[in-house]
Motif scaffolding. Sequence first.
Motif, PDB file in Angstrom:
ATOM      1  N   ARG A   1      89.767  24.101  60.256  1.00  0.00           N
ATOM      2  CA  ARG A   1      89.526  22.861  60.990  1.00  0.00           C
ATOM      3  C   ARG A   1      90.653  22.592  61.989  1.00  0.00           C
ATOM      4  NH1 ARG A   1      87.412  19.343  55.786  1.00  0.00           N
ATOM      5  NH2 ARG A   1      85.179  19.697  56.119  1.00  0.00           N
ATOM      6  N   ARG A   2      91.872  22.866  61.564  1.00  0.00           N
ATOM      7  CA  ARG A   2      93.007  22.671  62.461  1.00  0.00           C
ATOM      8  C   ARG A   2      92.897  23.594  63.679  1.00  0.00           C
ATOM      9  NH1 ARG A   2      96.387  22.617  58.794  1.00  0.00           N
ATOM     10  NH2 ARG A   2      96.850  24.841  58.691  1.00  0.00           N
ATOM     11  N   ASN A   3      92.543  24.842  63.439  1.00  0.00           N
ATOM     12  CA  ASN A   3      92.398  25.798  64.543  1.00  0.00           C
ATOM     13  C   ASN A   3      91.250  25.422  65.471  1.00  0.00           C
ATOM     14  OD1 ASN A   3      94.542  27.339  63.675  1.00  0.00           O
ATOM     15  ND2 ASN A   3      93.282  28.793  62.540  1.00  0.00           N
ATOM     16  N   LEU A   4      90.136  24.961  64.887  1.00  0.00           N
ATOM     17  CA  LEU A   4      89.007  24.531  65.716  1.00  0.00           C
ATOM     18  C   LEU A   4      89.397  23.343  66.587  1.00  0.00           C
ATOM     19  CD1 LEU A   4      85.960  24.735  63.256  1.00  0.00           C
ATOM     20  CD2 LEU A   4      86.518  26.308  65.109  1.00  0.00           C
ATOM     21  N   SER A   5      90.067  22.379  65.992  1.00  0.00           N
ATOM     22  CA  SER A   5      90.474  21.190  66.737  1.00  0.00           C
ATOM     23  C   SER A   5      91.398  21.564  67.890  1.00  0.00           C
ATOM     24  CB  SER A   5      91.178  20.209  65.801  1.00  0.00           C
ATOM     25  OG  SER A   5      91.633  19.072  66.499  1.00  0.00           O
ATOM     26  N   GLN A   6      92.359  22.439  67.622  1.00  0.00           N
ATOM     27  CA  GLN A   6      93.280  22.874  68.669  1.00  0.00           C
ATOM     28  C   GLN A   6      92.538  23.658  69.748  1.00  0.00           C
ATOM     29  OE1 GLN A   6      96.198  25.040  66.400  1.00  0.00           O
ATOM     30  NE2 GLN A   6      97.294  23.189  65.765  1.00  0.00           N
TER      31      GLN A   6
ATOM     32  N   ILE B   1      86.692  32.894  65.926  1.00  0.00           N
ATOM     33  CA  ILE B   1      86.217  31.508  65.963  1.00  0.00           C
ATOM     34  C   ILE B   1      85.954  31.002  67.375  1.00  0.00           C
ATOM     35  CG2 ILE B   1      87.438  30.964  63.817  1.00  0.00           C
ATOM     36  CD1 ILE B   1      89.421  29.304  65.566  1.00  0.00           C
ATOM     37  N   VAL B   2      86.170  31.853  68.396  1.00  0.00           N
ATOM     38  CA  VAL B   2      86.037  31.361  69.771  1.00  0.00           C
ATOM     39  C   VAL B   2      84.600  30.916  70.074  1.00  0.00           C
ATOM     40  CG1 VAL B   2      85.543  33.608  70.856  1.00  0.00           C
ATOM     41  CG2 VAL B   2      86.749  31.814  72.155  1.00  0.00           C
ATOM     42  N   GLY B   3      83.608  31.550  69.443  1.00  0.00           N
ATOM     43  CA  GLY B   3      82.229  31.134  69.650  1.00  0.00           C
ATOM     44  C   GLY B   3      81.951  29.761  69.066  1.00  0.00           C
ATOM     45  N   ILE B   4      82.529  29.489  67.892  1.00  0.00           N
ATOM     46  CA  ILE B   4      82.356  28.168  67.271  1.00  0.00           C
ATOM     47  C   ILE B   4      82.992  27.105  68.158  1.00  0.00           C
ATOM     48  CG2 ILE B   4      82.815  26.766  65.239  1.00  0.00           C
ATOM     49  CD1 ILE B   4      83.005  29.325  63.611  1.00  0.00           C
ATOM     50  N   VAL B   5      84.200  27.389  68.640  1.00  0.00           N
ATOM     51  CA  VAL B   5      84.892  26.452  69.530  1.00  0.00           C
ATOM     52  C   VAL B   5      84.043  26.183  70.770  1.00  0.00           C
ATOM     53  CG1 VAL B   5      86.879  26.187  71.061  1.00  0.00           C
ATOM     54  CG2 VAL B   5      87.209  27.056  68.740  1.00  0.00           C
ATOM     55  N   ALA B   6      83.493  27.235  71.358  1.00  0.00           N
ATOM     56  CA  ALA B   6      82.680  27.072  72.563  1.00  0.00           C
ATOM     57  C   ALA B   6      81.493  26.153  72.310  1.00  0.00           C
ATOM     58  CB  ALA B   6      82.194  28.434  73.052  1.00  0.00           C
ATOM     59  N   GLY B   7      80.803  26.369  71.211  1.00  0.00           N
ATOM     60  CA  GLY B   7      79.640  25.545  70.893  1.00  0.00           C
ATOM     61  C   GLY B   7      80.007  24.098  70.648  1.00  0.00           C
ATOM     62  N   MET B   8      81.143  23.867  69.962  1.00  0.00           N
ATOM     63  CA  MET B   8      81.561  22.499  69.656  1.00  0.00           C
ATOM     64  C   MET B   8      82.091  21.773  70.889  1.00  0.00           C
ATOM     65  SD  MET B   8      83.384  23.104  65.924  1.00  0.00           S
ATOM     66  CE  MET B   8      83.626  21.349  65.594  1.00  0.00           C
ATOM     67  N   ALA B   9      82.596  22.542  71.870  1.00  0.00           N
ATOM     68  CA  ALA B   9      83.148  21.921  73.077  1.00  0.00           C
ATOM     69  C   ALA B   9      82.066  21.473  74.045  1.00  0.00           C
ATOM     70  CB  ALA B   9      84.091  22.894  73.780  1.00  0.00           C
ATOM     71  N   MET B  10      80.862  22.033  73.914  1.00  0.00           N
ATOM     72  CA  MET B  10      79.783  21.640  74.824  1.00  0.00           C
ATOM     73  C   MET B  10      79.521  20.137  74.720  1.00  0.00           C
ATOM     74  SD  MET B  10      77.061  24.805  74.411  1.00  0.00           S
ATOM     75  CE  MET B  10      75.991  24.289  75.768  1.00  0.00           C
ATOM     76  N   GLY B  11      79.447  19.484  75.863  1.00  0.00           N
ATOM     77  CA  GLY B  11      79.243  18.043  75.877  1.00  0.00           C
ATOM     78  C   GLY B  11      80.515  17.265  76.102  1.00  0.00           C
ATOM     79  N   ASN B  12      81.679  17.917  75.904  1.00  0.00           N
ATOM     80  CA  ASN B  12      82.943  17.252  76.216  1.00  0.00           C
ATOM     81  C   ASN B  12      83.103  17.136  77.729  1.00  0.00           C
ATOM     82  OD1 ASN B  12      83.349  17.226  73.482  1.00  0.00           O
ATOM     83  ND2 ASN B  12      85.253  18.385  73.511  1.00  0.00           N
TER      84      ASN B  12
ATOM     85  N   GLU C   1      94.955  32.729  72.693  1.00  0.00           N
ATOM     86  CA  GLU C   1      95.239  31.378  72.211  1.00  0.00           C
ATOM     87  C   GLU C   1      94.191  30.871  71.216  1.00  0.00           C
ATOM     88  OE1 GLU C   1      97.192  28.521  74.906  1.00  0.00           O
ATOM     89  OE2 GLU C   1      96.536  29.869  76.509  1.00  0.00           O
ATOM     90  N   ILE C   2      93.032  31.526  71.160  1.00  0.00           N
ATOM     91  CA  ILE C   2      92.005  31.197  70.167  1.00  0.00           C
ATOM     92  C   ILE C   2      91.592  32.498  69.504  1.00  0.00           C
ATOM     93  CG2 ILE C   2      89.702  30.231  69.753  1.00  0.00           C
ATOM     94  CD1 ILE C   2      90.033  28.525  72.239  1.00  0.00           C
ATOM     95  N   ARG C   3      91.511  32.505  68.199  1.00  0.00           N
ATOM     96  CA  ARG C   3      91.119  33.710  67.472  1.00  0.00           C
ATOM     97  C   ARG C   3      89.729  34.166  67.917  1.00  0.00           C
ATOM     98  NH1 ARG C   3      93.719  34.764  62.282  1.00  0.00           N
ATOM     99  NH2 ARG C   3      91.816  35.859  61.704  1.00  0.00           N
ATOM    100  N   GLU C   4      89.565  35.459  68.079  1.00  0.00           N
ATOM    101  CA  GLU C   4      88.261  35.965  68.522  1.00  0.00           C
ATOM    102  C   GLU C   4      87.175  35.716  67.490  1.00  0.00           C
ATOM    103  OE1 GLU C   4      86.702  38.980  67.383  1.00  0.00           O
ATOM    104  OE2 GLU C   4      88.272  39.963  66.228  1.00  0.00           O
TER     105      GLU C   4
END
Length: 509
Positions: free
Chosen positions: A380-385, A414-425, A409-412
């Motif tokens: 969760r910490r890595n996703l948030s960052q 989890i980068v897909g999860i981060v991308a999906g969660m960032a959509m809409g920001n 700067e983002i682990r390969e």
Amino acid sequence: MAGPVPELEDRAMACAERLCEADRVLLASHIDADGLTSAAIAAQALERAGLPFETVFEKQLDADAIAAIAATDYETVLFTDFGSGQLDIIGEHEDEGAFTPVVADHHQPADRETEYHLNPLLFGINGASELSGAGASYVLARALAEVSDSEPAVAADGGEANEMSPSSSEPRSDGGTVVADAATTPRADNRDLAALAVVGAVGDMQASGGELHGANEKIVAEGVEAGVLETGKDLALYGKQTRPLPKLLEYATDVHIPGISNDESGALRFLDGLDLELKRDGEWRRWSGLTNDEKQTVASALVKRAVSSGVPATKIDQLVSTAYVLPEEPVGTELRDASEFSTLLNATARYERADVGLGVCLGDRDAALERARKLLRNHRRNLSQGIDLVTREGVTHEDHVQWFHAGDEIRETIVGIVAGMAMGNAGISRSKPIVAFAEKNDEEVKVSARGTHSLVRQGLDLSAVMGEASRAAGGDGGGHDVAAGATVPKGEEEPFVERADDIVGEQLS
């Protein structure tokens, strides 16, 4: 066999019969939530069928990984949640007599046939939205229970199982479980494994529109009948079991409610304004601990706030979805909610601890669960960052896609999860698929793409996009219509983006 998916019944039985002919089986599976639940379902089914096995996990089933599998002395290999897309490479080893593959997968198959291939796409069922890898493993598990003539109380290593009640299970260090079953229990025909199949499907983003569809629904029905699942309408917010109420509302961003979403003080003011006892002993309560009347009061106030804030009615409707609850798990834990369970699993294998996730799936509620929770906190910490980084740095917009390059700067993983969660920001659209790059090693770059179910309904197929664009850039990839991945050589990111943008433009035109 009265299996959950009649279209797959004959092929599932053929695969099960082939497995039962093996002296022992190598079980190879993917590492995400769908892959871990697939492996856990298959492991328990093999154990109950009296088949000795060993479990291995692969982050990516590439030529090197398949060659390593071929180099073992296993004559039968069961692939779960991958294998279909690599059948061309697997087939070369099969032709050489290295091993017989049995595949339970839901990804787009390569242009190669093999006899024991269980995949919904071969039978007109959508593998991206109607049946996950865990679902395919579940169908196979149900068939294994049908064709196996093994006594279920016999351990896979040939020893005697412990005396246990019909509903008990005990994890084994080799990745299986020793289980004693009465002939009339759901465990006798593997219907108890439906709960894991649902966790896998939810983790694979198959609950479009807030609920599971197609063949997944039939597995849900079997899980409810077996007593391992409960369903019902509830708030469509992540963290209902474990998050304190203010955090539950603050982090609820799929439906943005002004003054509450992404607003810590606003969420607190909203809750303080309700005439309810939402704190006990100085601590905020959790949604799972509220009474039905209290839940109704909070939900009604939330909808009223959304309406007064001008949130569109179609968005407000998305505040309610179908909840998938595992009633045998304690209230207030991650394991009771299918969505939270799947996130916990993602937090293990994406940090090279697939063994921990498998242990949790197999019932280890001590060391494995404790370790998984620590990994989840780190995840969760890595996703948030990662989300903060992408939102701060922004994305590059092409005509039809948007993209960013995270470098190291983002682990390969989890980068897909981060991308999906960032959509809409801010600055990151939900009307275009997003493509994310991250360093994989000194020579390769991982590419992850995420879309929305709305874009898929308009024609988006990221599996085709990632496959064709990566091959044009000297790599390879695939996946599902709404989420897919690839690997390309370093330095080939620009031609990849150009080709991906063209393909998406053609799909959505």
